[in-house]
Every structure is written in C-alpha cells, then in structure tokens.
Design a protein around this motif. Sequence first.
Motif, mmCIF file in Angstrom:
data_model
loop_
_atom_site.group_PDB
_atom_site.id
_atom_site.type_symbol
_atom_site.label_atom_id
_atom_site.label_comp_id
_atom_site.label_asym_id
_atom_site.label_seq_id
_atom_site.Cartn_x
_atom_site.Cartn_y
_atom_site.Cartn_z
ATOM 1 N N LYS A 25 0.830 -1.141 0.003
ATOM 2 C CA LYS A 25 -0.096 -0.041 0.037
ATOM 3 C C LYS A 25 0.796 1.234 -0.022
ATOM 4 C CE LYS A 25 -3.920 2.044 2.617
ATOM 5 N NZ LYS A 25 -4.880 2.028 3.715
ATOM 6 N N ALA A 26 1.894 1.174 0.529
ATOM 7 C CA ALA A 26 2.825 2.319 0.855
ATOM 8 C C ALA A 26 3.465 2.691 -0.510
ATOM 9 C CB ALA A 26 4.006 2.226 1.896
ATOM 10 N N GLY A 27 3.686 1.373 -1.504
ATOM 11 C CA GLY A 27 4.397 1.466 -2.654
ATOM 12 C C GLY A 27 5.968 1.539 -2.767
ATOM 13 N N LYS A 28 6.408 1.089 -1.665
ATOM 14 C CA LYS A 28 7.911 0.976 -1.630
ATOM 15 C C LYS A 28 8.295 -0.097 -0.593
ATOM 16 C CE LYS A 28 10.405 4.415 -0.365
ATOM 17 N NZ LYS A 28 11.064 5.938 -0.036
ATOM 18 N N ARG A 29 9.448 -0.756 -0.681
ATOM 19 C CA ARG A 29 10.056 -1.598 0.235
ATOM 20 C C ARG A 29 10.654 -0.940 1.235
ATOM 21 N NH1 ARG A 29 13.186 -6.665 -3.291
ATOM 22 N NH2 ARG A 29 11.410 -6.992 -4.745
ATOM 23 N N LEU A 30 10.157 -0.815 2.611
ATOM 24 C CA LEU A 30 10.659 -0.280 3.484
ATOM 25 C C LEU A 30 11.159 -0.997 4.681
ATOM 26 C CD1 LEU A 30 8.010 2.546 3.807
ATOM 27 C CD2 LEU A 30 10.241 3.106 3.172
ATOM 28 N N VAL A 31 10.992 -2.266 4.618
ATOM 29 C CA VAL A 31 11.279 -3.289 5.784
ATOM 30 C C VAL A 31 12.574 -4.241 5.326
ATOM 31 C CG1 VAL A 31 10.516 -5.255 6.899
ATOM 32 C CG2 VAL A 31 9.044 -3.336 6.239
ATOM 33 N N THR A 32 13.594 -4.319 6.398
ATOM 34 C CA THR A 32 14.607 -5.315 5.907
ATOM 35 C C THR A 32 14.636 -6.046 7.422
ATOM 36 O OG1 THR A 32 15.988 -3.639 4.722
ATOM 37 C CG2 THR A 32 17.175 -5.459 6.054
ATOM 38 N N VAL A 33 14.677 -7.570 7.212
ATOM 39 C CA VAL A 33 14.600 -8.124 8.315
ATOM 40 C C VAL A 33 16.112 -8.619 8.714
ATOM 41 C CG1 VAL A 33 13.859 -10.499 9.232
ATOM 42 C CG2 VAL A 33 12.408 -9.152 7.368
ATOM 43 N N GLY A 34 16.494 -8.637 10.081
ATOM 44 C CA GLY A 34 17.759 -8.994 10.395
ATOM 45 C C GLY A 34 18.314 -10.036 10.386
ATOM 46 N N PHE A 35 18.250 -10.904 9.130
ATOM 47 C CA PHE A 35 18.944 -12.102 8.849
ATOM 48 C C PHE A 35 20.670 -11.991 8.422
ATOM 49 C CE2 PHE A 35 14.595 -13.650 7.549
ATOM 50 C CZ PHE A 35 14.416 -14.331 8.649
ATOM 51 N N MET A 36 21.208 -11.643 9.228
ATOM 52 C CA MET A 36 22.573 -11.210 9.332
ATOM 53 C C MET A 36 23.484 -12.311 8.511
ATOM 54 S SD MET A 36 22.355 -12.679 12.221
ATOM 55 C CE MET A 36 23.607 -13.801 13.141
ATOM 56 N N ARG A 37 23.110 -13.372 8.678
ATOM 57 C CA ARG A 37 23.992 -14.343 8.195
ATOM 58 C C ARG A 37 24.292 -14.333 6.790
ATOM 59 N NH1 ARG A 37 23.244 -20.456 10.729
ATOM 60 N NH2 ARG A 37 22.915 -19.900 12.624
ATOM 61 N N ARG A 38 23.453 -13.477 6.055
ATOM 62 C CA ARG A 38 23.268 -13.353 4.538
ATOM 63 C C ARG A 38 24.660 -12.237 4.250
ATOM 64 N NH1 ARG A 38 18.072 -12.746 1.449
ATOM 65 N NH2 ARG A 38 16.533 -14.353 2.449
ATOM 66 N N PHE A 39 25.088 -11.632 5.127
ATOM 67 C CA PHE A 39 26.182 -10.667 5.109
ATOM 68 C C PHE A 39 27.572 -11.278 5.633
ATOM 69 C CE2 PHE A 39 22.500 -8.294 4.966
ATOM 70 C CZ PHE A 39 22.401 -7.199 4.126
ATOM 71 N N ASP A 40 27.573 -12.464 6.031
ATOM 72 C CA ASP A 40 28.662 -13.143 6.524
ATOM 73 C C ASP A 40 29.529 -13.691 5.463
ATOM 74 O OD1 ASP A 40 30.113 -14.915 8.807
ATOM 75 O OD2 ASP A 40 29.769 -16.351 7.270
ATOM 76 N N ALA A 41 30.781 -13.493 5.217
ATOM 77 C CA ALA A 41 31.639 -13.719 4.020
ATOM 78 C C ALA A 41 31.649 -15.194 3.682
ATOM 79 C CB ALA A 41 33.334 -13.002 4.582
ATOM 80 N N GLY A 42 31.781 -15.878 4.689
ATOM 81 C CA GLY A 42 31.785 -17.393 4.581
ATOM 82 C C GLY A 42 30.488 -17.862 3.637
ATOM 83 N N TYR A 43 29.194 -17.417 4.056
ATOM 84 C CA TYR A 43 28.107 -17.796 3.549
ATOM 85 C C TYR A 43 28.031 -17.362 2.079
ATOM 86 C CZ TYR A 43 25.874 -20.165 7.614
ATOM 87 O OH TYR A 43 25.628 -20.795 8.533
ATOM 88 N N GLN A 44 28.666 -16.056 1.965
ATOM 89 C CA GLN A 44 28.443 -15.319 0.733
ATOM 90 C C GLN A 44 29.579 -16.076 -0.279
ATOM 91 O OE1 GLN A 44 29.571 -11.196 1.281
ATOM 92 N NE2 GLN A 44 27.282 -10.957 1.598
ATOM 93 N N GLU A 45 30.510 -16.737 0.182
ATOM 94 C CA GLU A 45 31.447 -17.519 -0.626
ATOM 95 C C GLU A 45 30.885 -18.595 -0.958
ATOM 96 O OE1 GLU A 45 36.264 -18.884 -0.625
ATOM 97 O OE2 GLU A 45 35.302 -17.596 1.041
ATOM 98 N N MET A 46 30.277 -19.576 -0.046
ATOM 99 C CA MET A 46 29.558 -20.478 -0.390
ATOM 100 C C MET A 46 28.513 -20.335 -1.520
ATOM 101 S SD MET A 46 28.613 -22.495 3.193
ATOM 102 C CE MET A 46 28.124 -23.921 2.407
ATOM 103 N N LYS A 47 27.829 -19.331 -1.519
ATOM 104 C CA LYS A 47 26.747 -18.994 -2.396
ATOM 105 C C LYS A 47 27.438 -18.827 -3.791
ATOM 106 C CE LYS A 47 22.817 -16.193 -3.461
ATOM 107 N NZ LYS A 47 21.919 -17.353 -3.938
ATOM 108 N N ALA A 48 28.529 -17.941 -3.861
ATOM 109 C CA ALA A 48 29.168 -17.961 -5.160
ATOM 110 C C ALA A 48 29.775 -19.229 -5.919
ATOM 111 C CB ALA A 48 30.516 -16.922 -4.604
ATOM 112 N N VAL A 49 30.227 -20.093 -4.896
ATOM 113 C CA VAL A 49 30.615 -21.322 -5.415
ATOM 114 C C VAL A 49 29.590 -22.016 -6.016
ATOM 115 C CG1 VAL A 49 31.429 -23.715 -4.856
ATOM 116 C CG2 VAL A 49 32.450 -21.752 -3.867
ATOM 117 N N LEU A 50 28.477 -22.202 -5.545
ATOM 118 C CA LEU A 50 27.220 -22.922 -5.885
ATOM 119 C C LEU A 50 26.751 -21.970 -7.492
ATOM 120 C CD1 LEU A 50 24.957 -24.733 -6.070
ATOM 121 C CD2 LEU A 50 23.678 -23.271 -4.649
#
Length: 335
Positions: A113-138
Amino acid sequence: MTIRIGLIGAGGMGRAHLARIANDLSGAVITAVADINHDAAVSAAEPYGAKAYDSSEALINAPEVDAVVIATFGKAHAPDVIRCIEAGKYVLCEKPLATTAEDCLRIMEAERKAGKRLVTVGFMRRFDAGYQEMKAVLDSGEHGYATLVHCRHRNPSVPEGYTTRNMIDDTAIHEIDICRYLLGEEIASVRIDTPRATSRRFEHLQDPLVLVATTASGVLIDDEVNVNIQFGYSIECELVMEAGTVRLGDQEKVHVRDVHGNRNAMCQSHIDRFQTAFNTEFQSWINAVARDEHTGSTSWDGYAATCVVDAALESLGNGGREVSVSMIDKPTFYA
C-alpha cells in the motif's frame, strides 16, 4: 547525509546495535531509544545523547528519527513494523519479522500500500563472508546443482526460560533463511526429529532436535539444533553439489600447537561469531537508507521463514510427521 536512527527495545541485542552504530559504523547517529521499561530506555539513550521514549509509537513518529531499528521480542514486532511503514520510515527489524504468517501478510499488505519496500529483516548471516563465498561457489555452476545441505547450530547453553519452540522459531530460523538464500528457492516441506535428549538440558527442553526440510526442487536439508553442547557456539554448513562440496566450519579465532595438542579457540556467542556480519548488515542498511533504497532481506523473506517455522512447529506437535509448508504465491512486488 547522516541518518538519524531510533531504536525500539533496549535489551542486550538493542544495546549491541547502539554500540555498533556509534563506534563501528559511519553515516548514522542515534537520536532516540524506546522501551516499555523507562529506566532501560534512559540508561541506553544517555551515553549517546539520545532522547528516551516510553512508547514505540512516539519514537516512530518523532521528527528526529529518520529510520528505525526494532530489537524487541518477536510478538511485539508486527504493530511497530506497520507503524514504521505508515510513517514512511525505513525499518530494520530483528528476526522474526512476526510470529505468525498472518501478521507477516499484514506487514506485506501495508508495504505494498505504501508503494515501496521499507522493511529489512535482520537475517545477518546473508552478510557473513563465509556464506557469501558458499553461495558464489554454487552460483558459479562449476560443480553442478545442489543436492543436500547439512547444517549445525550449537550453543554452549541456554537460559531456563528458553523453550523447545524457541529452538525452531528463534534458533533454526537462521538456517531456514540462509538455506533459502543459498539455494535461491523455497522450502516445500519440513519435519522435526527428536533424538535422545542430553542430560545437560533443563527438564522441559527437548534438546537436541533435527529439522529436516525439502525444497521445491528436492534439495534435502538437515539442521542439527543442539543448544547445550557446552564447548562453544559452533555454526557449520556443508553444501553438497553434483561434483563437489563446499563447507563452512566454525570460525577459528586462535590456532595453537604445543605439547598439549593442536587446537583452536571456539566462539562463545552469536555476537562473537557474527560481529562482522552484523556490522556489514547495518552499514549496508544505513548506506541504502541514505540513498532512499531498500537492501537486504525483504518482508517476503520474513514471511517465508515464518511459514516454514509454522510447519516445523506443527510437525513437532504431531510426533515428527512431515508437514507441507503453506504459502501464498510470491507477489510481483517482491520479485
């Protein structure tokens, strides 16, 4: 542009966020803190010269607040997230986004209804270098597609007030989200297995347990949740592909070799293990708010994780039978 941040929830997590914003990050200042405990709000706000509020609604509507961080308990999230949306203010809400799928749907409706994304959920593991590297490998495709994911979430201990439900909705929810992030698809079904319980637990707790999930394409995920393992906070993940594996072990802090053996120091808490990821998450959010852009996980991600949690809790209550995850179709707003 300096972003003026208001914090709702002056507990341990909230105070850790205040410290990182003030001491480790750039582009933001703390201008307000709200908590139902007046003394807690005052004591958290004073070191930063911020104003203390007894009401989250008053903080959200305060003119000195550009964006809001929510670090209260999960059941209190939905009303405040919706108030932030209605006030047109970006909000970083600690997980879970809400404790029911219905509340998540209300949040998504308010956001659309507001017409824009305003909410970020605190799933901080998405910003962990190890998990990001795993995703890049896949994502590189070099080893084919994923077939299995093995996860381990181990705590040294938990307080007496922590429940078996919390093992799913407060602990395993991190693996639920990070597996969705790694694999780029939804979880379709889930069951809870209950192994022999450890004698180190409080009597009311079923510990350990194993969450077993299957994604839409058939990838099998297993997540050992073991919250009284005594030796440390150990987060592990192994992604199995057609022609290779990539494994994230517990972060080694110090490695010692001497007459006593070959050993490394263990992380002891989530702050200890994921401090860098928290900082990266918050700095990314602050930078995005300054650009009037959304970053990180969305309300849809919060909703999807909650739907998996709901199915897992149903499985826990019905003796571990497999339960299908019930979700609406993903709105184009979140595509």
